[in-house]
Motif scaffolding. Structure first.
Motif, PDB file in Angstrom:
ATOM      1  N   THR A  41      47.812  19.682  40.621  1.00 50.04           N
ATOM      2  CA  THR A  41      47.580  18.457  41.366  1.00 50.04           C
ATOM      3  C   THR A  41      46.281  17.819  40.879  1.00 50.04           C
ATOM      4  O   THR A  41      45.533  18.398  40.091  1.00 50.04           O
ATOM      5  N   THR A  42      45.994  16.644  41.353  1.00 46.19           N
ATOM      6  CA  THR A  42      44.794  15.916  40.936  1.00 46.19           C
ATOM      7  C   THR A  42      43.535  16.693  41.289  1.00 46.19           C
ATOM      8  O   THR A  42      42.590  16.742  40.495  1.00 46.19           O
ATOM      9  N   SER A  43      43.504  17.309  42.450  1.00 46.15           N
ATOM     10  CA  SER A  43      42.311  18.070  42.837  1.00 46.15           C
ATOM     11  C   SER A  43      42.126  19.292  41.939  1.00 46.15           C
ATOM     12  O   SER A  43      40.989  19.658  41.617  1.00 46.15           O
ATOM     13  N   GLU A  44      43.205  19.898  41.499  1.00 47.62           N
ATOM     14  CA  GLU A  44      43.092  21.039  40.592  1.00 47.62           C
ATOM     15  C   GLU A  44      42.588  20.592  39.224  1.00 47.62           C
ATOM     16  O   GLU A  44      41.793  21.285  38.591  1.00 47.62           O
ATOM     17  N   TYR A  45      43.039  19.423  38.759  1.00 45.70           N
ATOM     18  CA  TYR A  45      42.509  18.876  37.512  1.00 45.70           C
ATOM     19  C   TYR A  45      41.015  18.594  37.646  1.00 45.70           C
ATOM     20  O   TYR A  45      40.232  18.859  36.743  1.00 45.70           O
ATOM     21  N   ALA A  46      40.600  18.042  38.769  1.00 42.94           N
ATOM     22  CA  ALA A  46      39.190  17.731  38.996  1.00 42.94           C
ATOM     23  C   ALA A  46      38.353  19.003  38.992  1.00 42.94           C
ATOM     24  O   ALA A  46      37.287  19.049  38.358  1.00 42.94           O
TER      25      ALA A  46
END
Length: 64
Positions: free
Chosen positions: A21-26
């Motif tokens: 997810t986007t938070s994991e990429y961040a």
């Protein structure tokens, strides 16, 4: 027929949870940047820099 619907549900559940997810990429990006900063500090420190210069100097002065 019940087996087919159970199989499809299991297949859909496995497929819908693929990837980050986007938070994991961040969080991965922040961790990579922090690791790079620590590695940069280690490599540019006096003792490591001197050792690298010594190794490179010996490699360049090697007889052919």
């Amino acid at each position: 027929m019940k087996y087919v619907s159970t199989w499809w549900r299991a297949r859909w559940a496995a497929r819908s949870d693929a990837g980050m997810t986007t938070s994991e990429y961040a969080m991965g990006t922040i961790a990579a940047a922090a690791f790079a900063a620590v590695l940069y500090k280690i490599v540019t420190s006096g003792s490591v820099s001197g050792a690298l210069e010594s190794v490179i100097g010996k490699a360049l002065d090697a007889p052919f």
